[in-house]
Design an enzyme around this catalytic site. Structure first.
Site, PDB file in Angstrom:
ATOM      1  N   LYS A   1       0.824  -1.208   0.000  1.00 45.00           N
ATOM      2  CA  LYS A   1       0.000   0.000   0.000  1.00 45.00           C
ATOM      3  C   LYS A   1       0.863   1.266   0.000  1.00 45.00           C
ATOM      4  CE  LYS A   1      -3.961  -2.166  -0.024  1.00 45.00           C
ATOM      5  NZ  LYS A   1      -3.531  -3.575  -0.021  1.00 45.00           N
TER       6      LYS A   1
HETATM    7  C1  LIG Z   1      -9.839  -2.630  -1.462  1.00 48.66           C
HETATM    8  C2  LIG Z   1      -9.211  -3.365  -0.329  1.00 48.66           C
HETATM    9  N1  LIG Z   1      -9.882  -3.469   0.829  1.00 48.66           N
HETATM   10  C3  LIG Z   1      -9.361  -4.099   1.895  1.00 48.66           C
HETATM   11  C4  LIG Z   1      -8.110  -4.658   1.849  1.00 48.66           C
HETATM   12  C5  LIG Z   1      -7.565  -5.364   3.056  1.00 48.66           C
HETATM   13  O1  LIG Z   1      -6.401  -4.761   3.510  1.00 48.66           O
HETATM   14  P1  LIG Z   1      -5.456  -5.503   4.564  1.00 48.66           P
HETATM   15  O2  LIG Z   1      -4.529  -6.367   3.765  1.00 48.66           O
HETATM   16  O3  LIG Z   1      -4.726  -4.404   5.271  1.00 48.66           O
HETATM   17  O4  LIG Z   1      -6.318  -6.283   5.463  1.00 48.66           O
HETATM   18  C6  LIG Z   1      -7.360  -4.567   0.683  1.00 48.66           C
HETATM   19  C7  LIG Z   1      -6.032  -5.178   0.597  1.00 48.66           C
HETATM   20  O5  LIG Z   1      -5.473  -5.413  -0.441  1.00 48.66           O
HETATM   21  C8  LIG Z   1      -7.919  -3.911  -0.436  1.00 48.66           C
HETATM   22  O6  LIG Z   1      -7.232  -3.798  -1.574  1.00 48.66           O
END
Ligand SMILES: Cc1ncc(COP(=O)(O)O)c(C=O)c1O
Length: 384
Positions: free
Chosen positions: A184
C-alpha cells in the site's frame, strides 16, 4: 534481459524507521504501547480527525467498523464487484448481505449513477472503494446517503494520501478504513486503521479490538497502571503492536514524498502508453482530485496485443518483471455464487475489466531506469 527480478511493488523503509524498530525492540515494550499512542495522534493530525484507531489490518478495520454499525440479519451493504475479497468477506462476517453496483468503466469505481437503484428498504450502509487511490465523487455519494439515511464506510485501503477536491480522504464524511499492507501507499508490515468522526463508533471499535475491555489497558503492567479492567462484550484481538507503529510513524511523515513519486511514475506511464493500441490507459474524472496511484492498472486490448492478460503477465514474468492482478470479480468466487446466487453477466463492466486489468510495477523507490525497463520489455513482448 536483466537477471534481476523487478517486483510490481516494494516497500520503502527509511533508516529512521529501521532505527526506531530496533529502539522499540530494545525498549522492553513491543506490543501496543507508547508508539501506538504516538502513531494514533499522528494519524489524527494527518487526517484532522477526532478519532483514529490503528489495527492489525484494514480487513479487521472493515470488520470491526461494520460490527460497530450494528447490522441486523437481512441488512444490506452496497459495494463494488471490483475489489479485494476482504471488502465482501467482512460484510458477511459482520452479518450483512453484500449488494453490488457495477463499476463505471472509465474510473473503475462504483457507478454512482446506478447507486440509487440498488437501494432498498433493507439497505443500511454504502461501502465504496476508492479503486487504485482514485476518489469517488463523494459529494454525489454523500448526498445520496443523506437522502436515504444511510451510513457510509469508505474502503480507503488504496487511498491514504488521496484528495477529493481539496480535501484528504479521511478528513471528512462518515468513516474510512486504510490499509498499511506492504503493497500500500505506506506500510506498517501488516496494519490498518479506522478514521471516524463518530465518537460512539470509535469507542465501540476500541472495545472490539481488544477483548471487549472497557478502556485502553495497554499500560496496565506499568508502574502507574492498574491491573484491573472490565470486559463489557466479547471482543477480538486486533490491536496494532508498537513494532508496527514504529514503522508507521516514519512512513506517515514520508507519505507525501511517496505519493509525489507515485504520481511521477504514473504520469510517465500515461504519457508513454497513451498511443499504444495494446492498452486502454486509466481515465481520470473531471473533478479536482489528487490520485495516490496505489496501483497503475491499464486494461489490455487483446486483439491489438494478440494475447490475453494472463499471457501478458506470464511473458513479463519470463522476462523477470512482476505484475499484479487487482482483481478477479469477487462475485464470481464460488462462495459468493453459491450463497448469494451471483453469476457471470451480473456486472458486465466489472467482469470485462477483471479479465483485462493488470497492475504494472509502481512503487516509490522505482527508478526511471526500472520504469524504462518495463516499457522496453512490454514493447518487445508486443512487437516480437
Ligand atoms: C480494497 C481493499 N480493501 C481491503 C483490503 C484489506 O487490507 P489488509 O490487507 O490491510 O487487510 C485490501 C487489501 O489489499 C484492499 O485492496
Amino acid at each position: 534481459m536483466s537477471d534481476e527480478f523487478l517486483p510490481f511493488s516494494r516497500p520503502l523503509i527509511s533508516q529512521a524507521a529501521i532505527d526506531d524498530v530496533v529502539a522499540c525492540l530494545k525498549s522492553g515494550w513491543i506490543t501496543t504501547g507508547p508508539r501506538v499512542a504516538q502513531f494514533t495522534e499522528a494519524l489524527k493530525e494527518y487526517f484532522n480527525a477526532p478519532h483514529a484507531l490503528p489495527l492489525m489490518s484494514a480487513t479487521t478495520g472493515l470488520h470491526l467498523a461494520l460490527l460497530a454499525m450494528n447490522l441486523e440479519p437481512g441488512d444490506e451493504v452496497i459495494t463494488t464487484p471490483l475489489t479485494f475479497a476482504a471488502t465482501l468477506n467482512t460484510i458477511v462476517l459482520a452479518g450483512g448481505k453484500p449488494v453490488l453496483v457495477d463499476i463505471d468503466p472509465k474510473t473503475l469505481n462504483m457507478d454512482i449513477n446506478q447507486l440509487e437503484s440498488a437501494i432498498t428498504e433493507h439497505t443500511r450502509i454504502i461501502l465504496p472503494v476508492h479503486f487504485a487511490g482514485l476518489p469517488l465523487d463523494l459529494d454525489l455519494l454523500y448526498a445520496i446517503a443523506e437522502k436515504h439515511g444511510l451510513r457510509v464506510l469508505e474502503d480507503a485501503a488504496h487511498a491514504i494520501g488521496t484528495k477529493y477536491k481539496d480535501k484528504r480522504i479521511g478528513s471528512f464524511g462518515d468513516t474510512q478504513v486504510f490499509s498499511f499492507h506492504p503493497n500500500k501507499n505506506m506500510t506498517t508490515g501488516e496494519g490498518g486503521c479506522v478514521v471516524t468522526r463518530d465518537v460512539e463508533l470509535a469507542d465501540q471499535i476500541a472495545r472490539l479490538r481488544f477483548h471487549g475491555v472497557d478502556r485502553q489497558a495497554w499500560n496496565r503492567y506499568g508502574k502507574s497502571g492498574n491491573q484491573d479492567y472490565e470486559i463489557v462484550l466479547p471482543g477480538y484481538k486486533s490491536n496494532m503492536m508498537d513494532i508496527q507503529a514504529a514503522i508507521g510513524i516514519h512512513q506517515l511523515k514520508e507519505l507525501p514524498d511517496f505519493i509525489a513519486r507515485r504520481n511521477e511514475l504514473a504520469k510517465r506511464y500515461q504519457e508513454a502508453l497513451s498511443d499504444w493500441p495494446q492498452w486502454t490507459i486509466p481515465q481520470l474524472p473531471a473533478y479536482d482530485h489528487l490520485h495516490s496511484w496505489h496501483i497503475y492498472t491499464p486494461l489490455i486490448n487483446e486483439d491489438a496485443a494478440q494475447m490475453n492478460r494472463n499471457e501478458f503477465m506470464q511473458a513479463m514474468k519470463e522476462r523477470n518483471i512482476g505484475t499484479g492482478l487487482h482483481y478477479r470479480a469477487v462475485h464470481l468466487y464460488p462462495y459468493y455464487r453459491q450463497v448469494f446466487g451471483f453469476k457471470p453477466g451480473d456486472y458486465p463492466y466489472a467482469e470485462d475489466v477483471c479479465e483485462r486489468i493488470v497492475s504494472l510495477p509502481l512503487f516509490p523507490s522505482m527508478t526511471d531506469a526500472e520504469h524504462d525497463r518495463v516499457l522496453d520489455t512490454m514493447y518487445t513482448i508486443f512487437n516480437q
